[in-house]
Design an enzyme around this catalytic site. Structure first.
Site, short mmCIF file in Angstrom:
data_model
loop_
_atom_site.label_atom_id
_atom_site.label_comp_id
_atom_site.label_asym_id
_atom_site.label_seq_id
_atom_site.Cartn_x
_atom_site.Cartn_y
_atom_site.Cartn_z
N HIS A 5 -41.90 -10.23 15.09
CA HIS A 5 -42.77 -10.42 13.93
C HIS A 5 -42.69 -11.81 13.31
CE1 HIS A 5 -39.04 -9.62 11.70
NE2 HIS A 5 -39.60 -10.27 10.71
C1 UD1 Z 1 -42.14 -10.73 5.89
C2 UD1 Z 1 -41.13 -11.82 5.55
C3 UD1 Z 1 -40.11 -11.95 6.67
C4 UD1 Z 1 -39.47 -10.61 6.99
C5 UD1 Z 1 -40.55 -9.57 7.24
C6 UD1 Z 1 -39.91 -8.22 7.40
C7 UD1 Z 1 -41.92 -13.74 4.24
C8 UD1 Z 1 -42.38 -15.14 4.30
N1 UD1 Z 1 -41.80 -13.11 5.42
O1 UD1 Z 1 -42.83 -11.14 7.07
O2 UD1 Z 1 -39.10 -12.85 6.28
O3 UD1 Z 1 -38.68 -10.77 8.13
O4 UD1 Z 1 -41.45 -9.53 6.13
O5 UD1 Z 1 -40.73 -7.35 8.10
O6 UD1 Z 1 -41.69 -13.21 3.18
N2 UD1 Z 1 -49.29 -6.67 6.91
C9 UD1 Z 1 -49.88 -5.43 6.95
N3 UD1 Z 1 -49.36 -4.43 6.18
C10 UD1 Z 1 -48.29 -4.61 5.37
C11 UD1 Z 1 -47.70 -5.86 5.32
C12 UD1 Z 1 -48.20 -6.88 6.10
O7 UD1 Z 1 -50.85 -5.22 7.69
O8 UD1 Z 1 -47.89 -3.63 4.70
C13 UD1 Z 1 -49.81 -7.74 7.77
C14 UD1 Z 1 -50.87 -8.59 7.09
O9 UD1 Z 1 -51.81 -8.97 8.07
C15 UD1 Z 1 -50.08 -9.81 6.68
C16 UD1 Z 1 -49.04 -9.93 7.79
O10 UD1 Z 1 -48.75 -8.59 8.15
O11 UD1 Z 1 -50.86 -10.97 6.56
C17 UD1 Z 1 -47.78 -10.65 7.38
O12 UD1 Z 1 -47.18 -10.00 6.24
P1 UD1 Z 1 -46.19 -10.82 5.28
O13 UD1 Z 1 -45.57 -9.91 4.30
O14 UD1 Z 1 -46.86 -12.04 4.77
O15 UD1 Z 1 -45.10 -11.35 6.28
P2 UD1 Z 1 -44.24 -10.56 7.37
O16 UD1 Z 1 -44.60 -11.11 8.71
O17 UD1 Z 1 -44.33 -9.11 7.16
N1 UDP Z 2 -36.95 -1.36 11.19
C1 UDP Z 2 -37.48 -0.08 11.10
N2 UDP Z 2 -38.55 0.23 11.90
C2 UDP Z 2 -39.08 -0.66 12.80
C3 UDP Z 2 -38.52 -1.96 12.87
C4 UDP Z 2 -37.47 -2.28 12.05
O1 UDP Z 2 -37.01 0.76 10.34
O2 UDP Z 2 -40.04 -0.32 13.50
C5 UDP Z 2 -35.83 -1.71 10.28
C6 UDP Z 2 -34.58 -2.20 10.97
O3 UDP Z 2 -33.73 -1.12 11.31
C7 UDP Z 2 -33.98 -3.10 9.94
C8 UDP Z 2 -35.18 -3.67 9.21
O4 UDP Z 2 -36.26 -2.79 9.48
O5 UDP Z 2 -33.20 -2.37 9.00
C9 UDP Z 2 -35.49 -5.05 9.74
O6 UDP Z 2 -36.71 -5.46 9.25
P1 UDP Z 2 -37.56 -6.62 9.94
O7 UDP Z 2 -37.21 -6.76 11.36
O8 UDP Z 2 -38.98 -6.31 9.61
O9 UDP Z 2 -37.17 -7.90 9.07
P2 UDP Z 2 -35.99 -8.98 9.12
O10 UDP Z 2 -34.70 -8.27 9.14
O11 UDP Z 2 -36.23 -9.84 10.32
O12 UDP Z 2 -36.21 -9.78 7.89
#
Ligand code: UD1
Ligand code: UDP
Length: 371
Positions: free
Chosen positions: A203
């Site tokens: 991601h």
């Molecule tokens: C965010 C965090 C990242 C973290 C990740 C955990 C920042 C900059 N990034 O990344 O550090 O590792 O969360 O998963 O804060 N979207 C949906 N539904 C949702 C949320 C997001 O469809 O409920 C889609 C949207 O298209 C959005 C994209 O995901 O534009 C990115 O979401 P965003 O929260 O900006 O960043 P993450 O990649 O989720």
């Molecule tokens: N996780 C989850 N379901 C998934 C993928 C991840 O429950 O399909 C959990 C995972 O066990 C961990 C957390 O989400 O606790 C990690 O989140 P993510 O990888 O989105 O973010 P990051 O840790 O890189 O910020």
């Protein structure tokens, strides 16, 4: 003690779950969900499974550019701080929700405490690295998961209010592993045999927003000798469609929805290995002794690499193939992330600092390396 906790994204729900439970035993908590993650499978499922209290506020900010998203959170948080007058604002990790809390907490002169402080990838192109650095520098109290994190802070001149507490995700995984084993039916649902599949998650912006990196990762994963189960983040699904890689991904990998925490932990525990660019998943793989192939060139969780459980390959097809092909060796299992009571320790330290009568119910185990 009155604590305002800010969460917004999936990994923050996992981290806050254990701390919030301890916190509410000894003080008052106002929980704020920024709404950064809003899909049921990225948000509600964690509140249900981990029994996180209903947030007192949901800012409903949702997805946007970094600037607009962070600014909207700051604007929405300010009146909540005025209204609730917390002793301390408690922040987790490195997302835009974390940064928004750090900015407004320090501007409004509320004490800011940061859980998972001091991590550095030393790659400033990662939005998370900027969030970490700014948050640590705006914080009054830094709760570091590892000794290395304490040292990283010291290198930047941050030594006051720094505590090595251990990692709250370790606390969580210790209880989740057994619960997941007992309650999750995901292996049957996906017709998987323990030890005979690879789990993958992707991601990070650098991997999803660059077509050639995403394609290279897909090719590398597709070359795995074992089937690959890939719970795809909505961001990744959007890019697979945009880059016309969707068919390749679904033909060659077992693409599934993002999983709830217990099903995900069950998958991670049973996988032969995991390929991921997630920070939390690298660490959880280490706790569960599942070898990890990290789809990034650097990591904040350096200890997992040093002791042989994690290998950094970046978005490189050939390196991914080689790493997935290689026999798993025997590895040492040190405990760089504490002893499974980080959340108790954090709450004890908060009590010491912010409770008037300062008589914590739990032993604070002070271990400030900078003392
Ligand atoms: C965010 C965090 C990242 C973290 C990740 C955990 C920042 C900059 N990034 O990344 O550090 O590792 O969360 O998963 O804060 N979207 C949906 N539904 C949702 C949320 C997001 O469809 O409920 C889609 C949207 O298209 C959005 C994209 O995901 O534009 C990115 O979401 P965003 O929260 O900006 O960043 P993450 O990649 O989720
Ligand atoms: N996780 C989850 N379901 C998934 C993928 C991840 O429950 O399909 C959990 C995972 O066990 C961990 C957390 O989400 O606790 C990690 O989140 P993510 O990888 O989105 O973010 P990051 O840790 O890189 O910020």
């Amino acid at each position: 003690m009155n604590v305002c906790s800010v969460v917004g994204a999936r990994p923050q729900f996992v981290k806050a779950a254990v701390v919030s439970r301890e916190l509410r035993e000894v003080g008052e908590e106002v929980l704020v969900h920024t709404g950064q993650h809003y899909d049921e499978e990225l948000s509600d499922v964690f509140f249900d499974e981990l029994e996180i209290p209903e947030p007192e506020y949901n800012l409903g900010v949702e997805s946007d550019t970094h600037g607009r998203q962070t600014a909207a959170m700051i604007a929405e948080l300010e009146p909540i701080l005025e209204e609730t007058q917390p002793d301390v604002l408690l922040l987790y990790g490195d997302t835009n929700s974390t940064l928004a809390g750090a900015v407004i907490g320090s501007k409004r002169d509320v004490a800011v405490a940061h859980v998972e402080a001091g991590l550095r990838s030393y790659n400033r192109e990662m939005p998370e690295e900027i969030n970490r650095i700014l948050t640590d520098h705006a914080s009054d109290v830094c709760f570091a998961p590892s000794k290395a994190a304490v040292e990283n802070l010291a290198d930047e001149g941050i030594t006051d209010g720094v505590y090595w507490t251990g990692d709250v995700m370790y606390d969580m995984i210790l209880e989740a592993r057994t619960r997941a084993h007992d309650r999750s039916g995901i292996l049957d649902d996906l017709d998987l045999t323990p030890g005979e599949f690879v789990l993958a998650t992707v991601h990070r912006a650098s991997n999803t927003d660059d077509r050639s990196n995403l394609e290279s990762i897909l090719k590398g994963l597709a070359s795995s000798p074992l089937p690959v189960v890939f719970p795809a983040h909505p961001r990744t699904i959007a890019r697979l469609e945009e880059y016309e890689l969707w068919n390749r991904a679904t033909d060659e990998l077992e693409l599934v929805e993002p999983q709830g925490y217990l099903d995900f932990v069950r998958l991670l525990d049973a996988a032969e290995r995991v390929a991921t660019d997630s920070g939390g998943v690298q660490k959880e793989a280490f706790f569960l002794e599942t070898p990890c192939v990290t789809l990034r060139k650097e990591t904040e969780w350096t200890e997992t690499v040093e002791c042989g459980w994690n290998e950094l390959v970046g978005p490189d097809e050939g390196q991914i193939r080689e790493a997935l092909d290689r026999e798993r060796g025997t590895h040492s299992t040190p405990q760089p992330y504490g002893d499974g009571v980080a959340s108790l320790r954090i709450v004890g330290l908060l009590q010491q600092a912010f409770d008037d009568d300062s008589s914590p119910d739990v032993e604070p185990l002070p271990n400030n390396l900078t003392d």
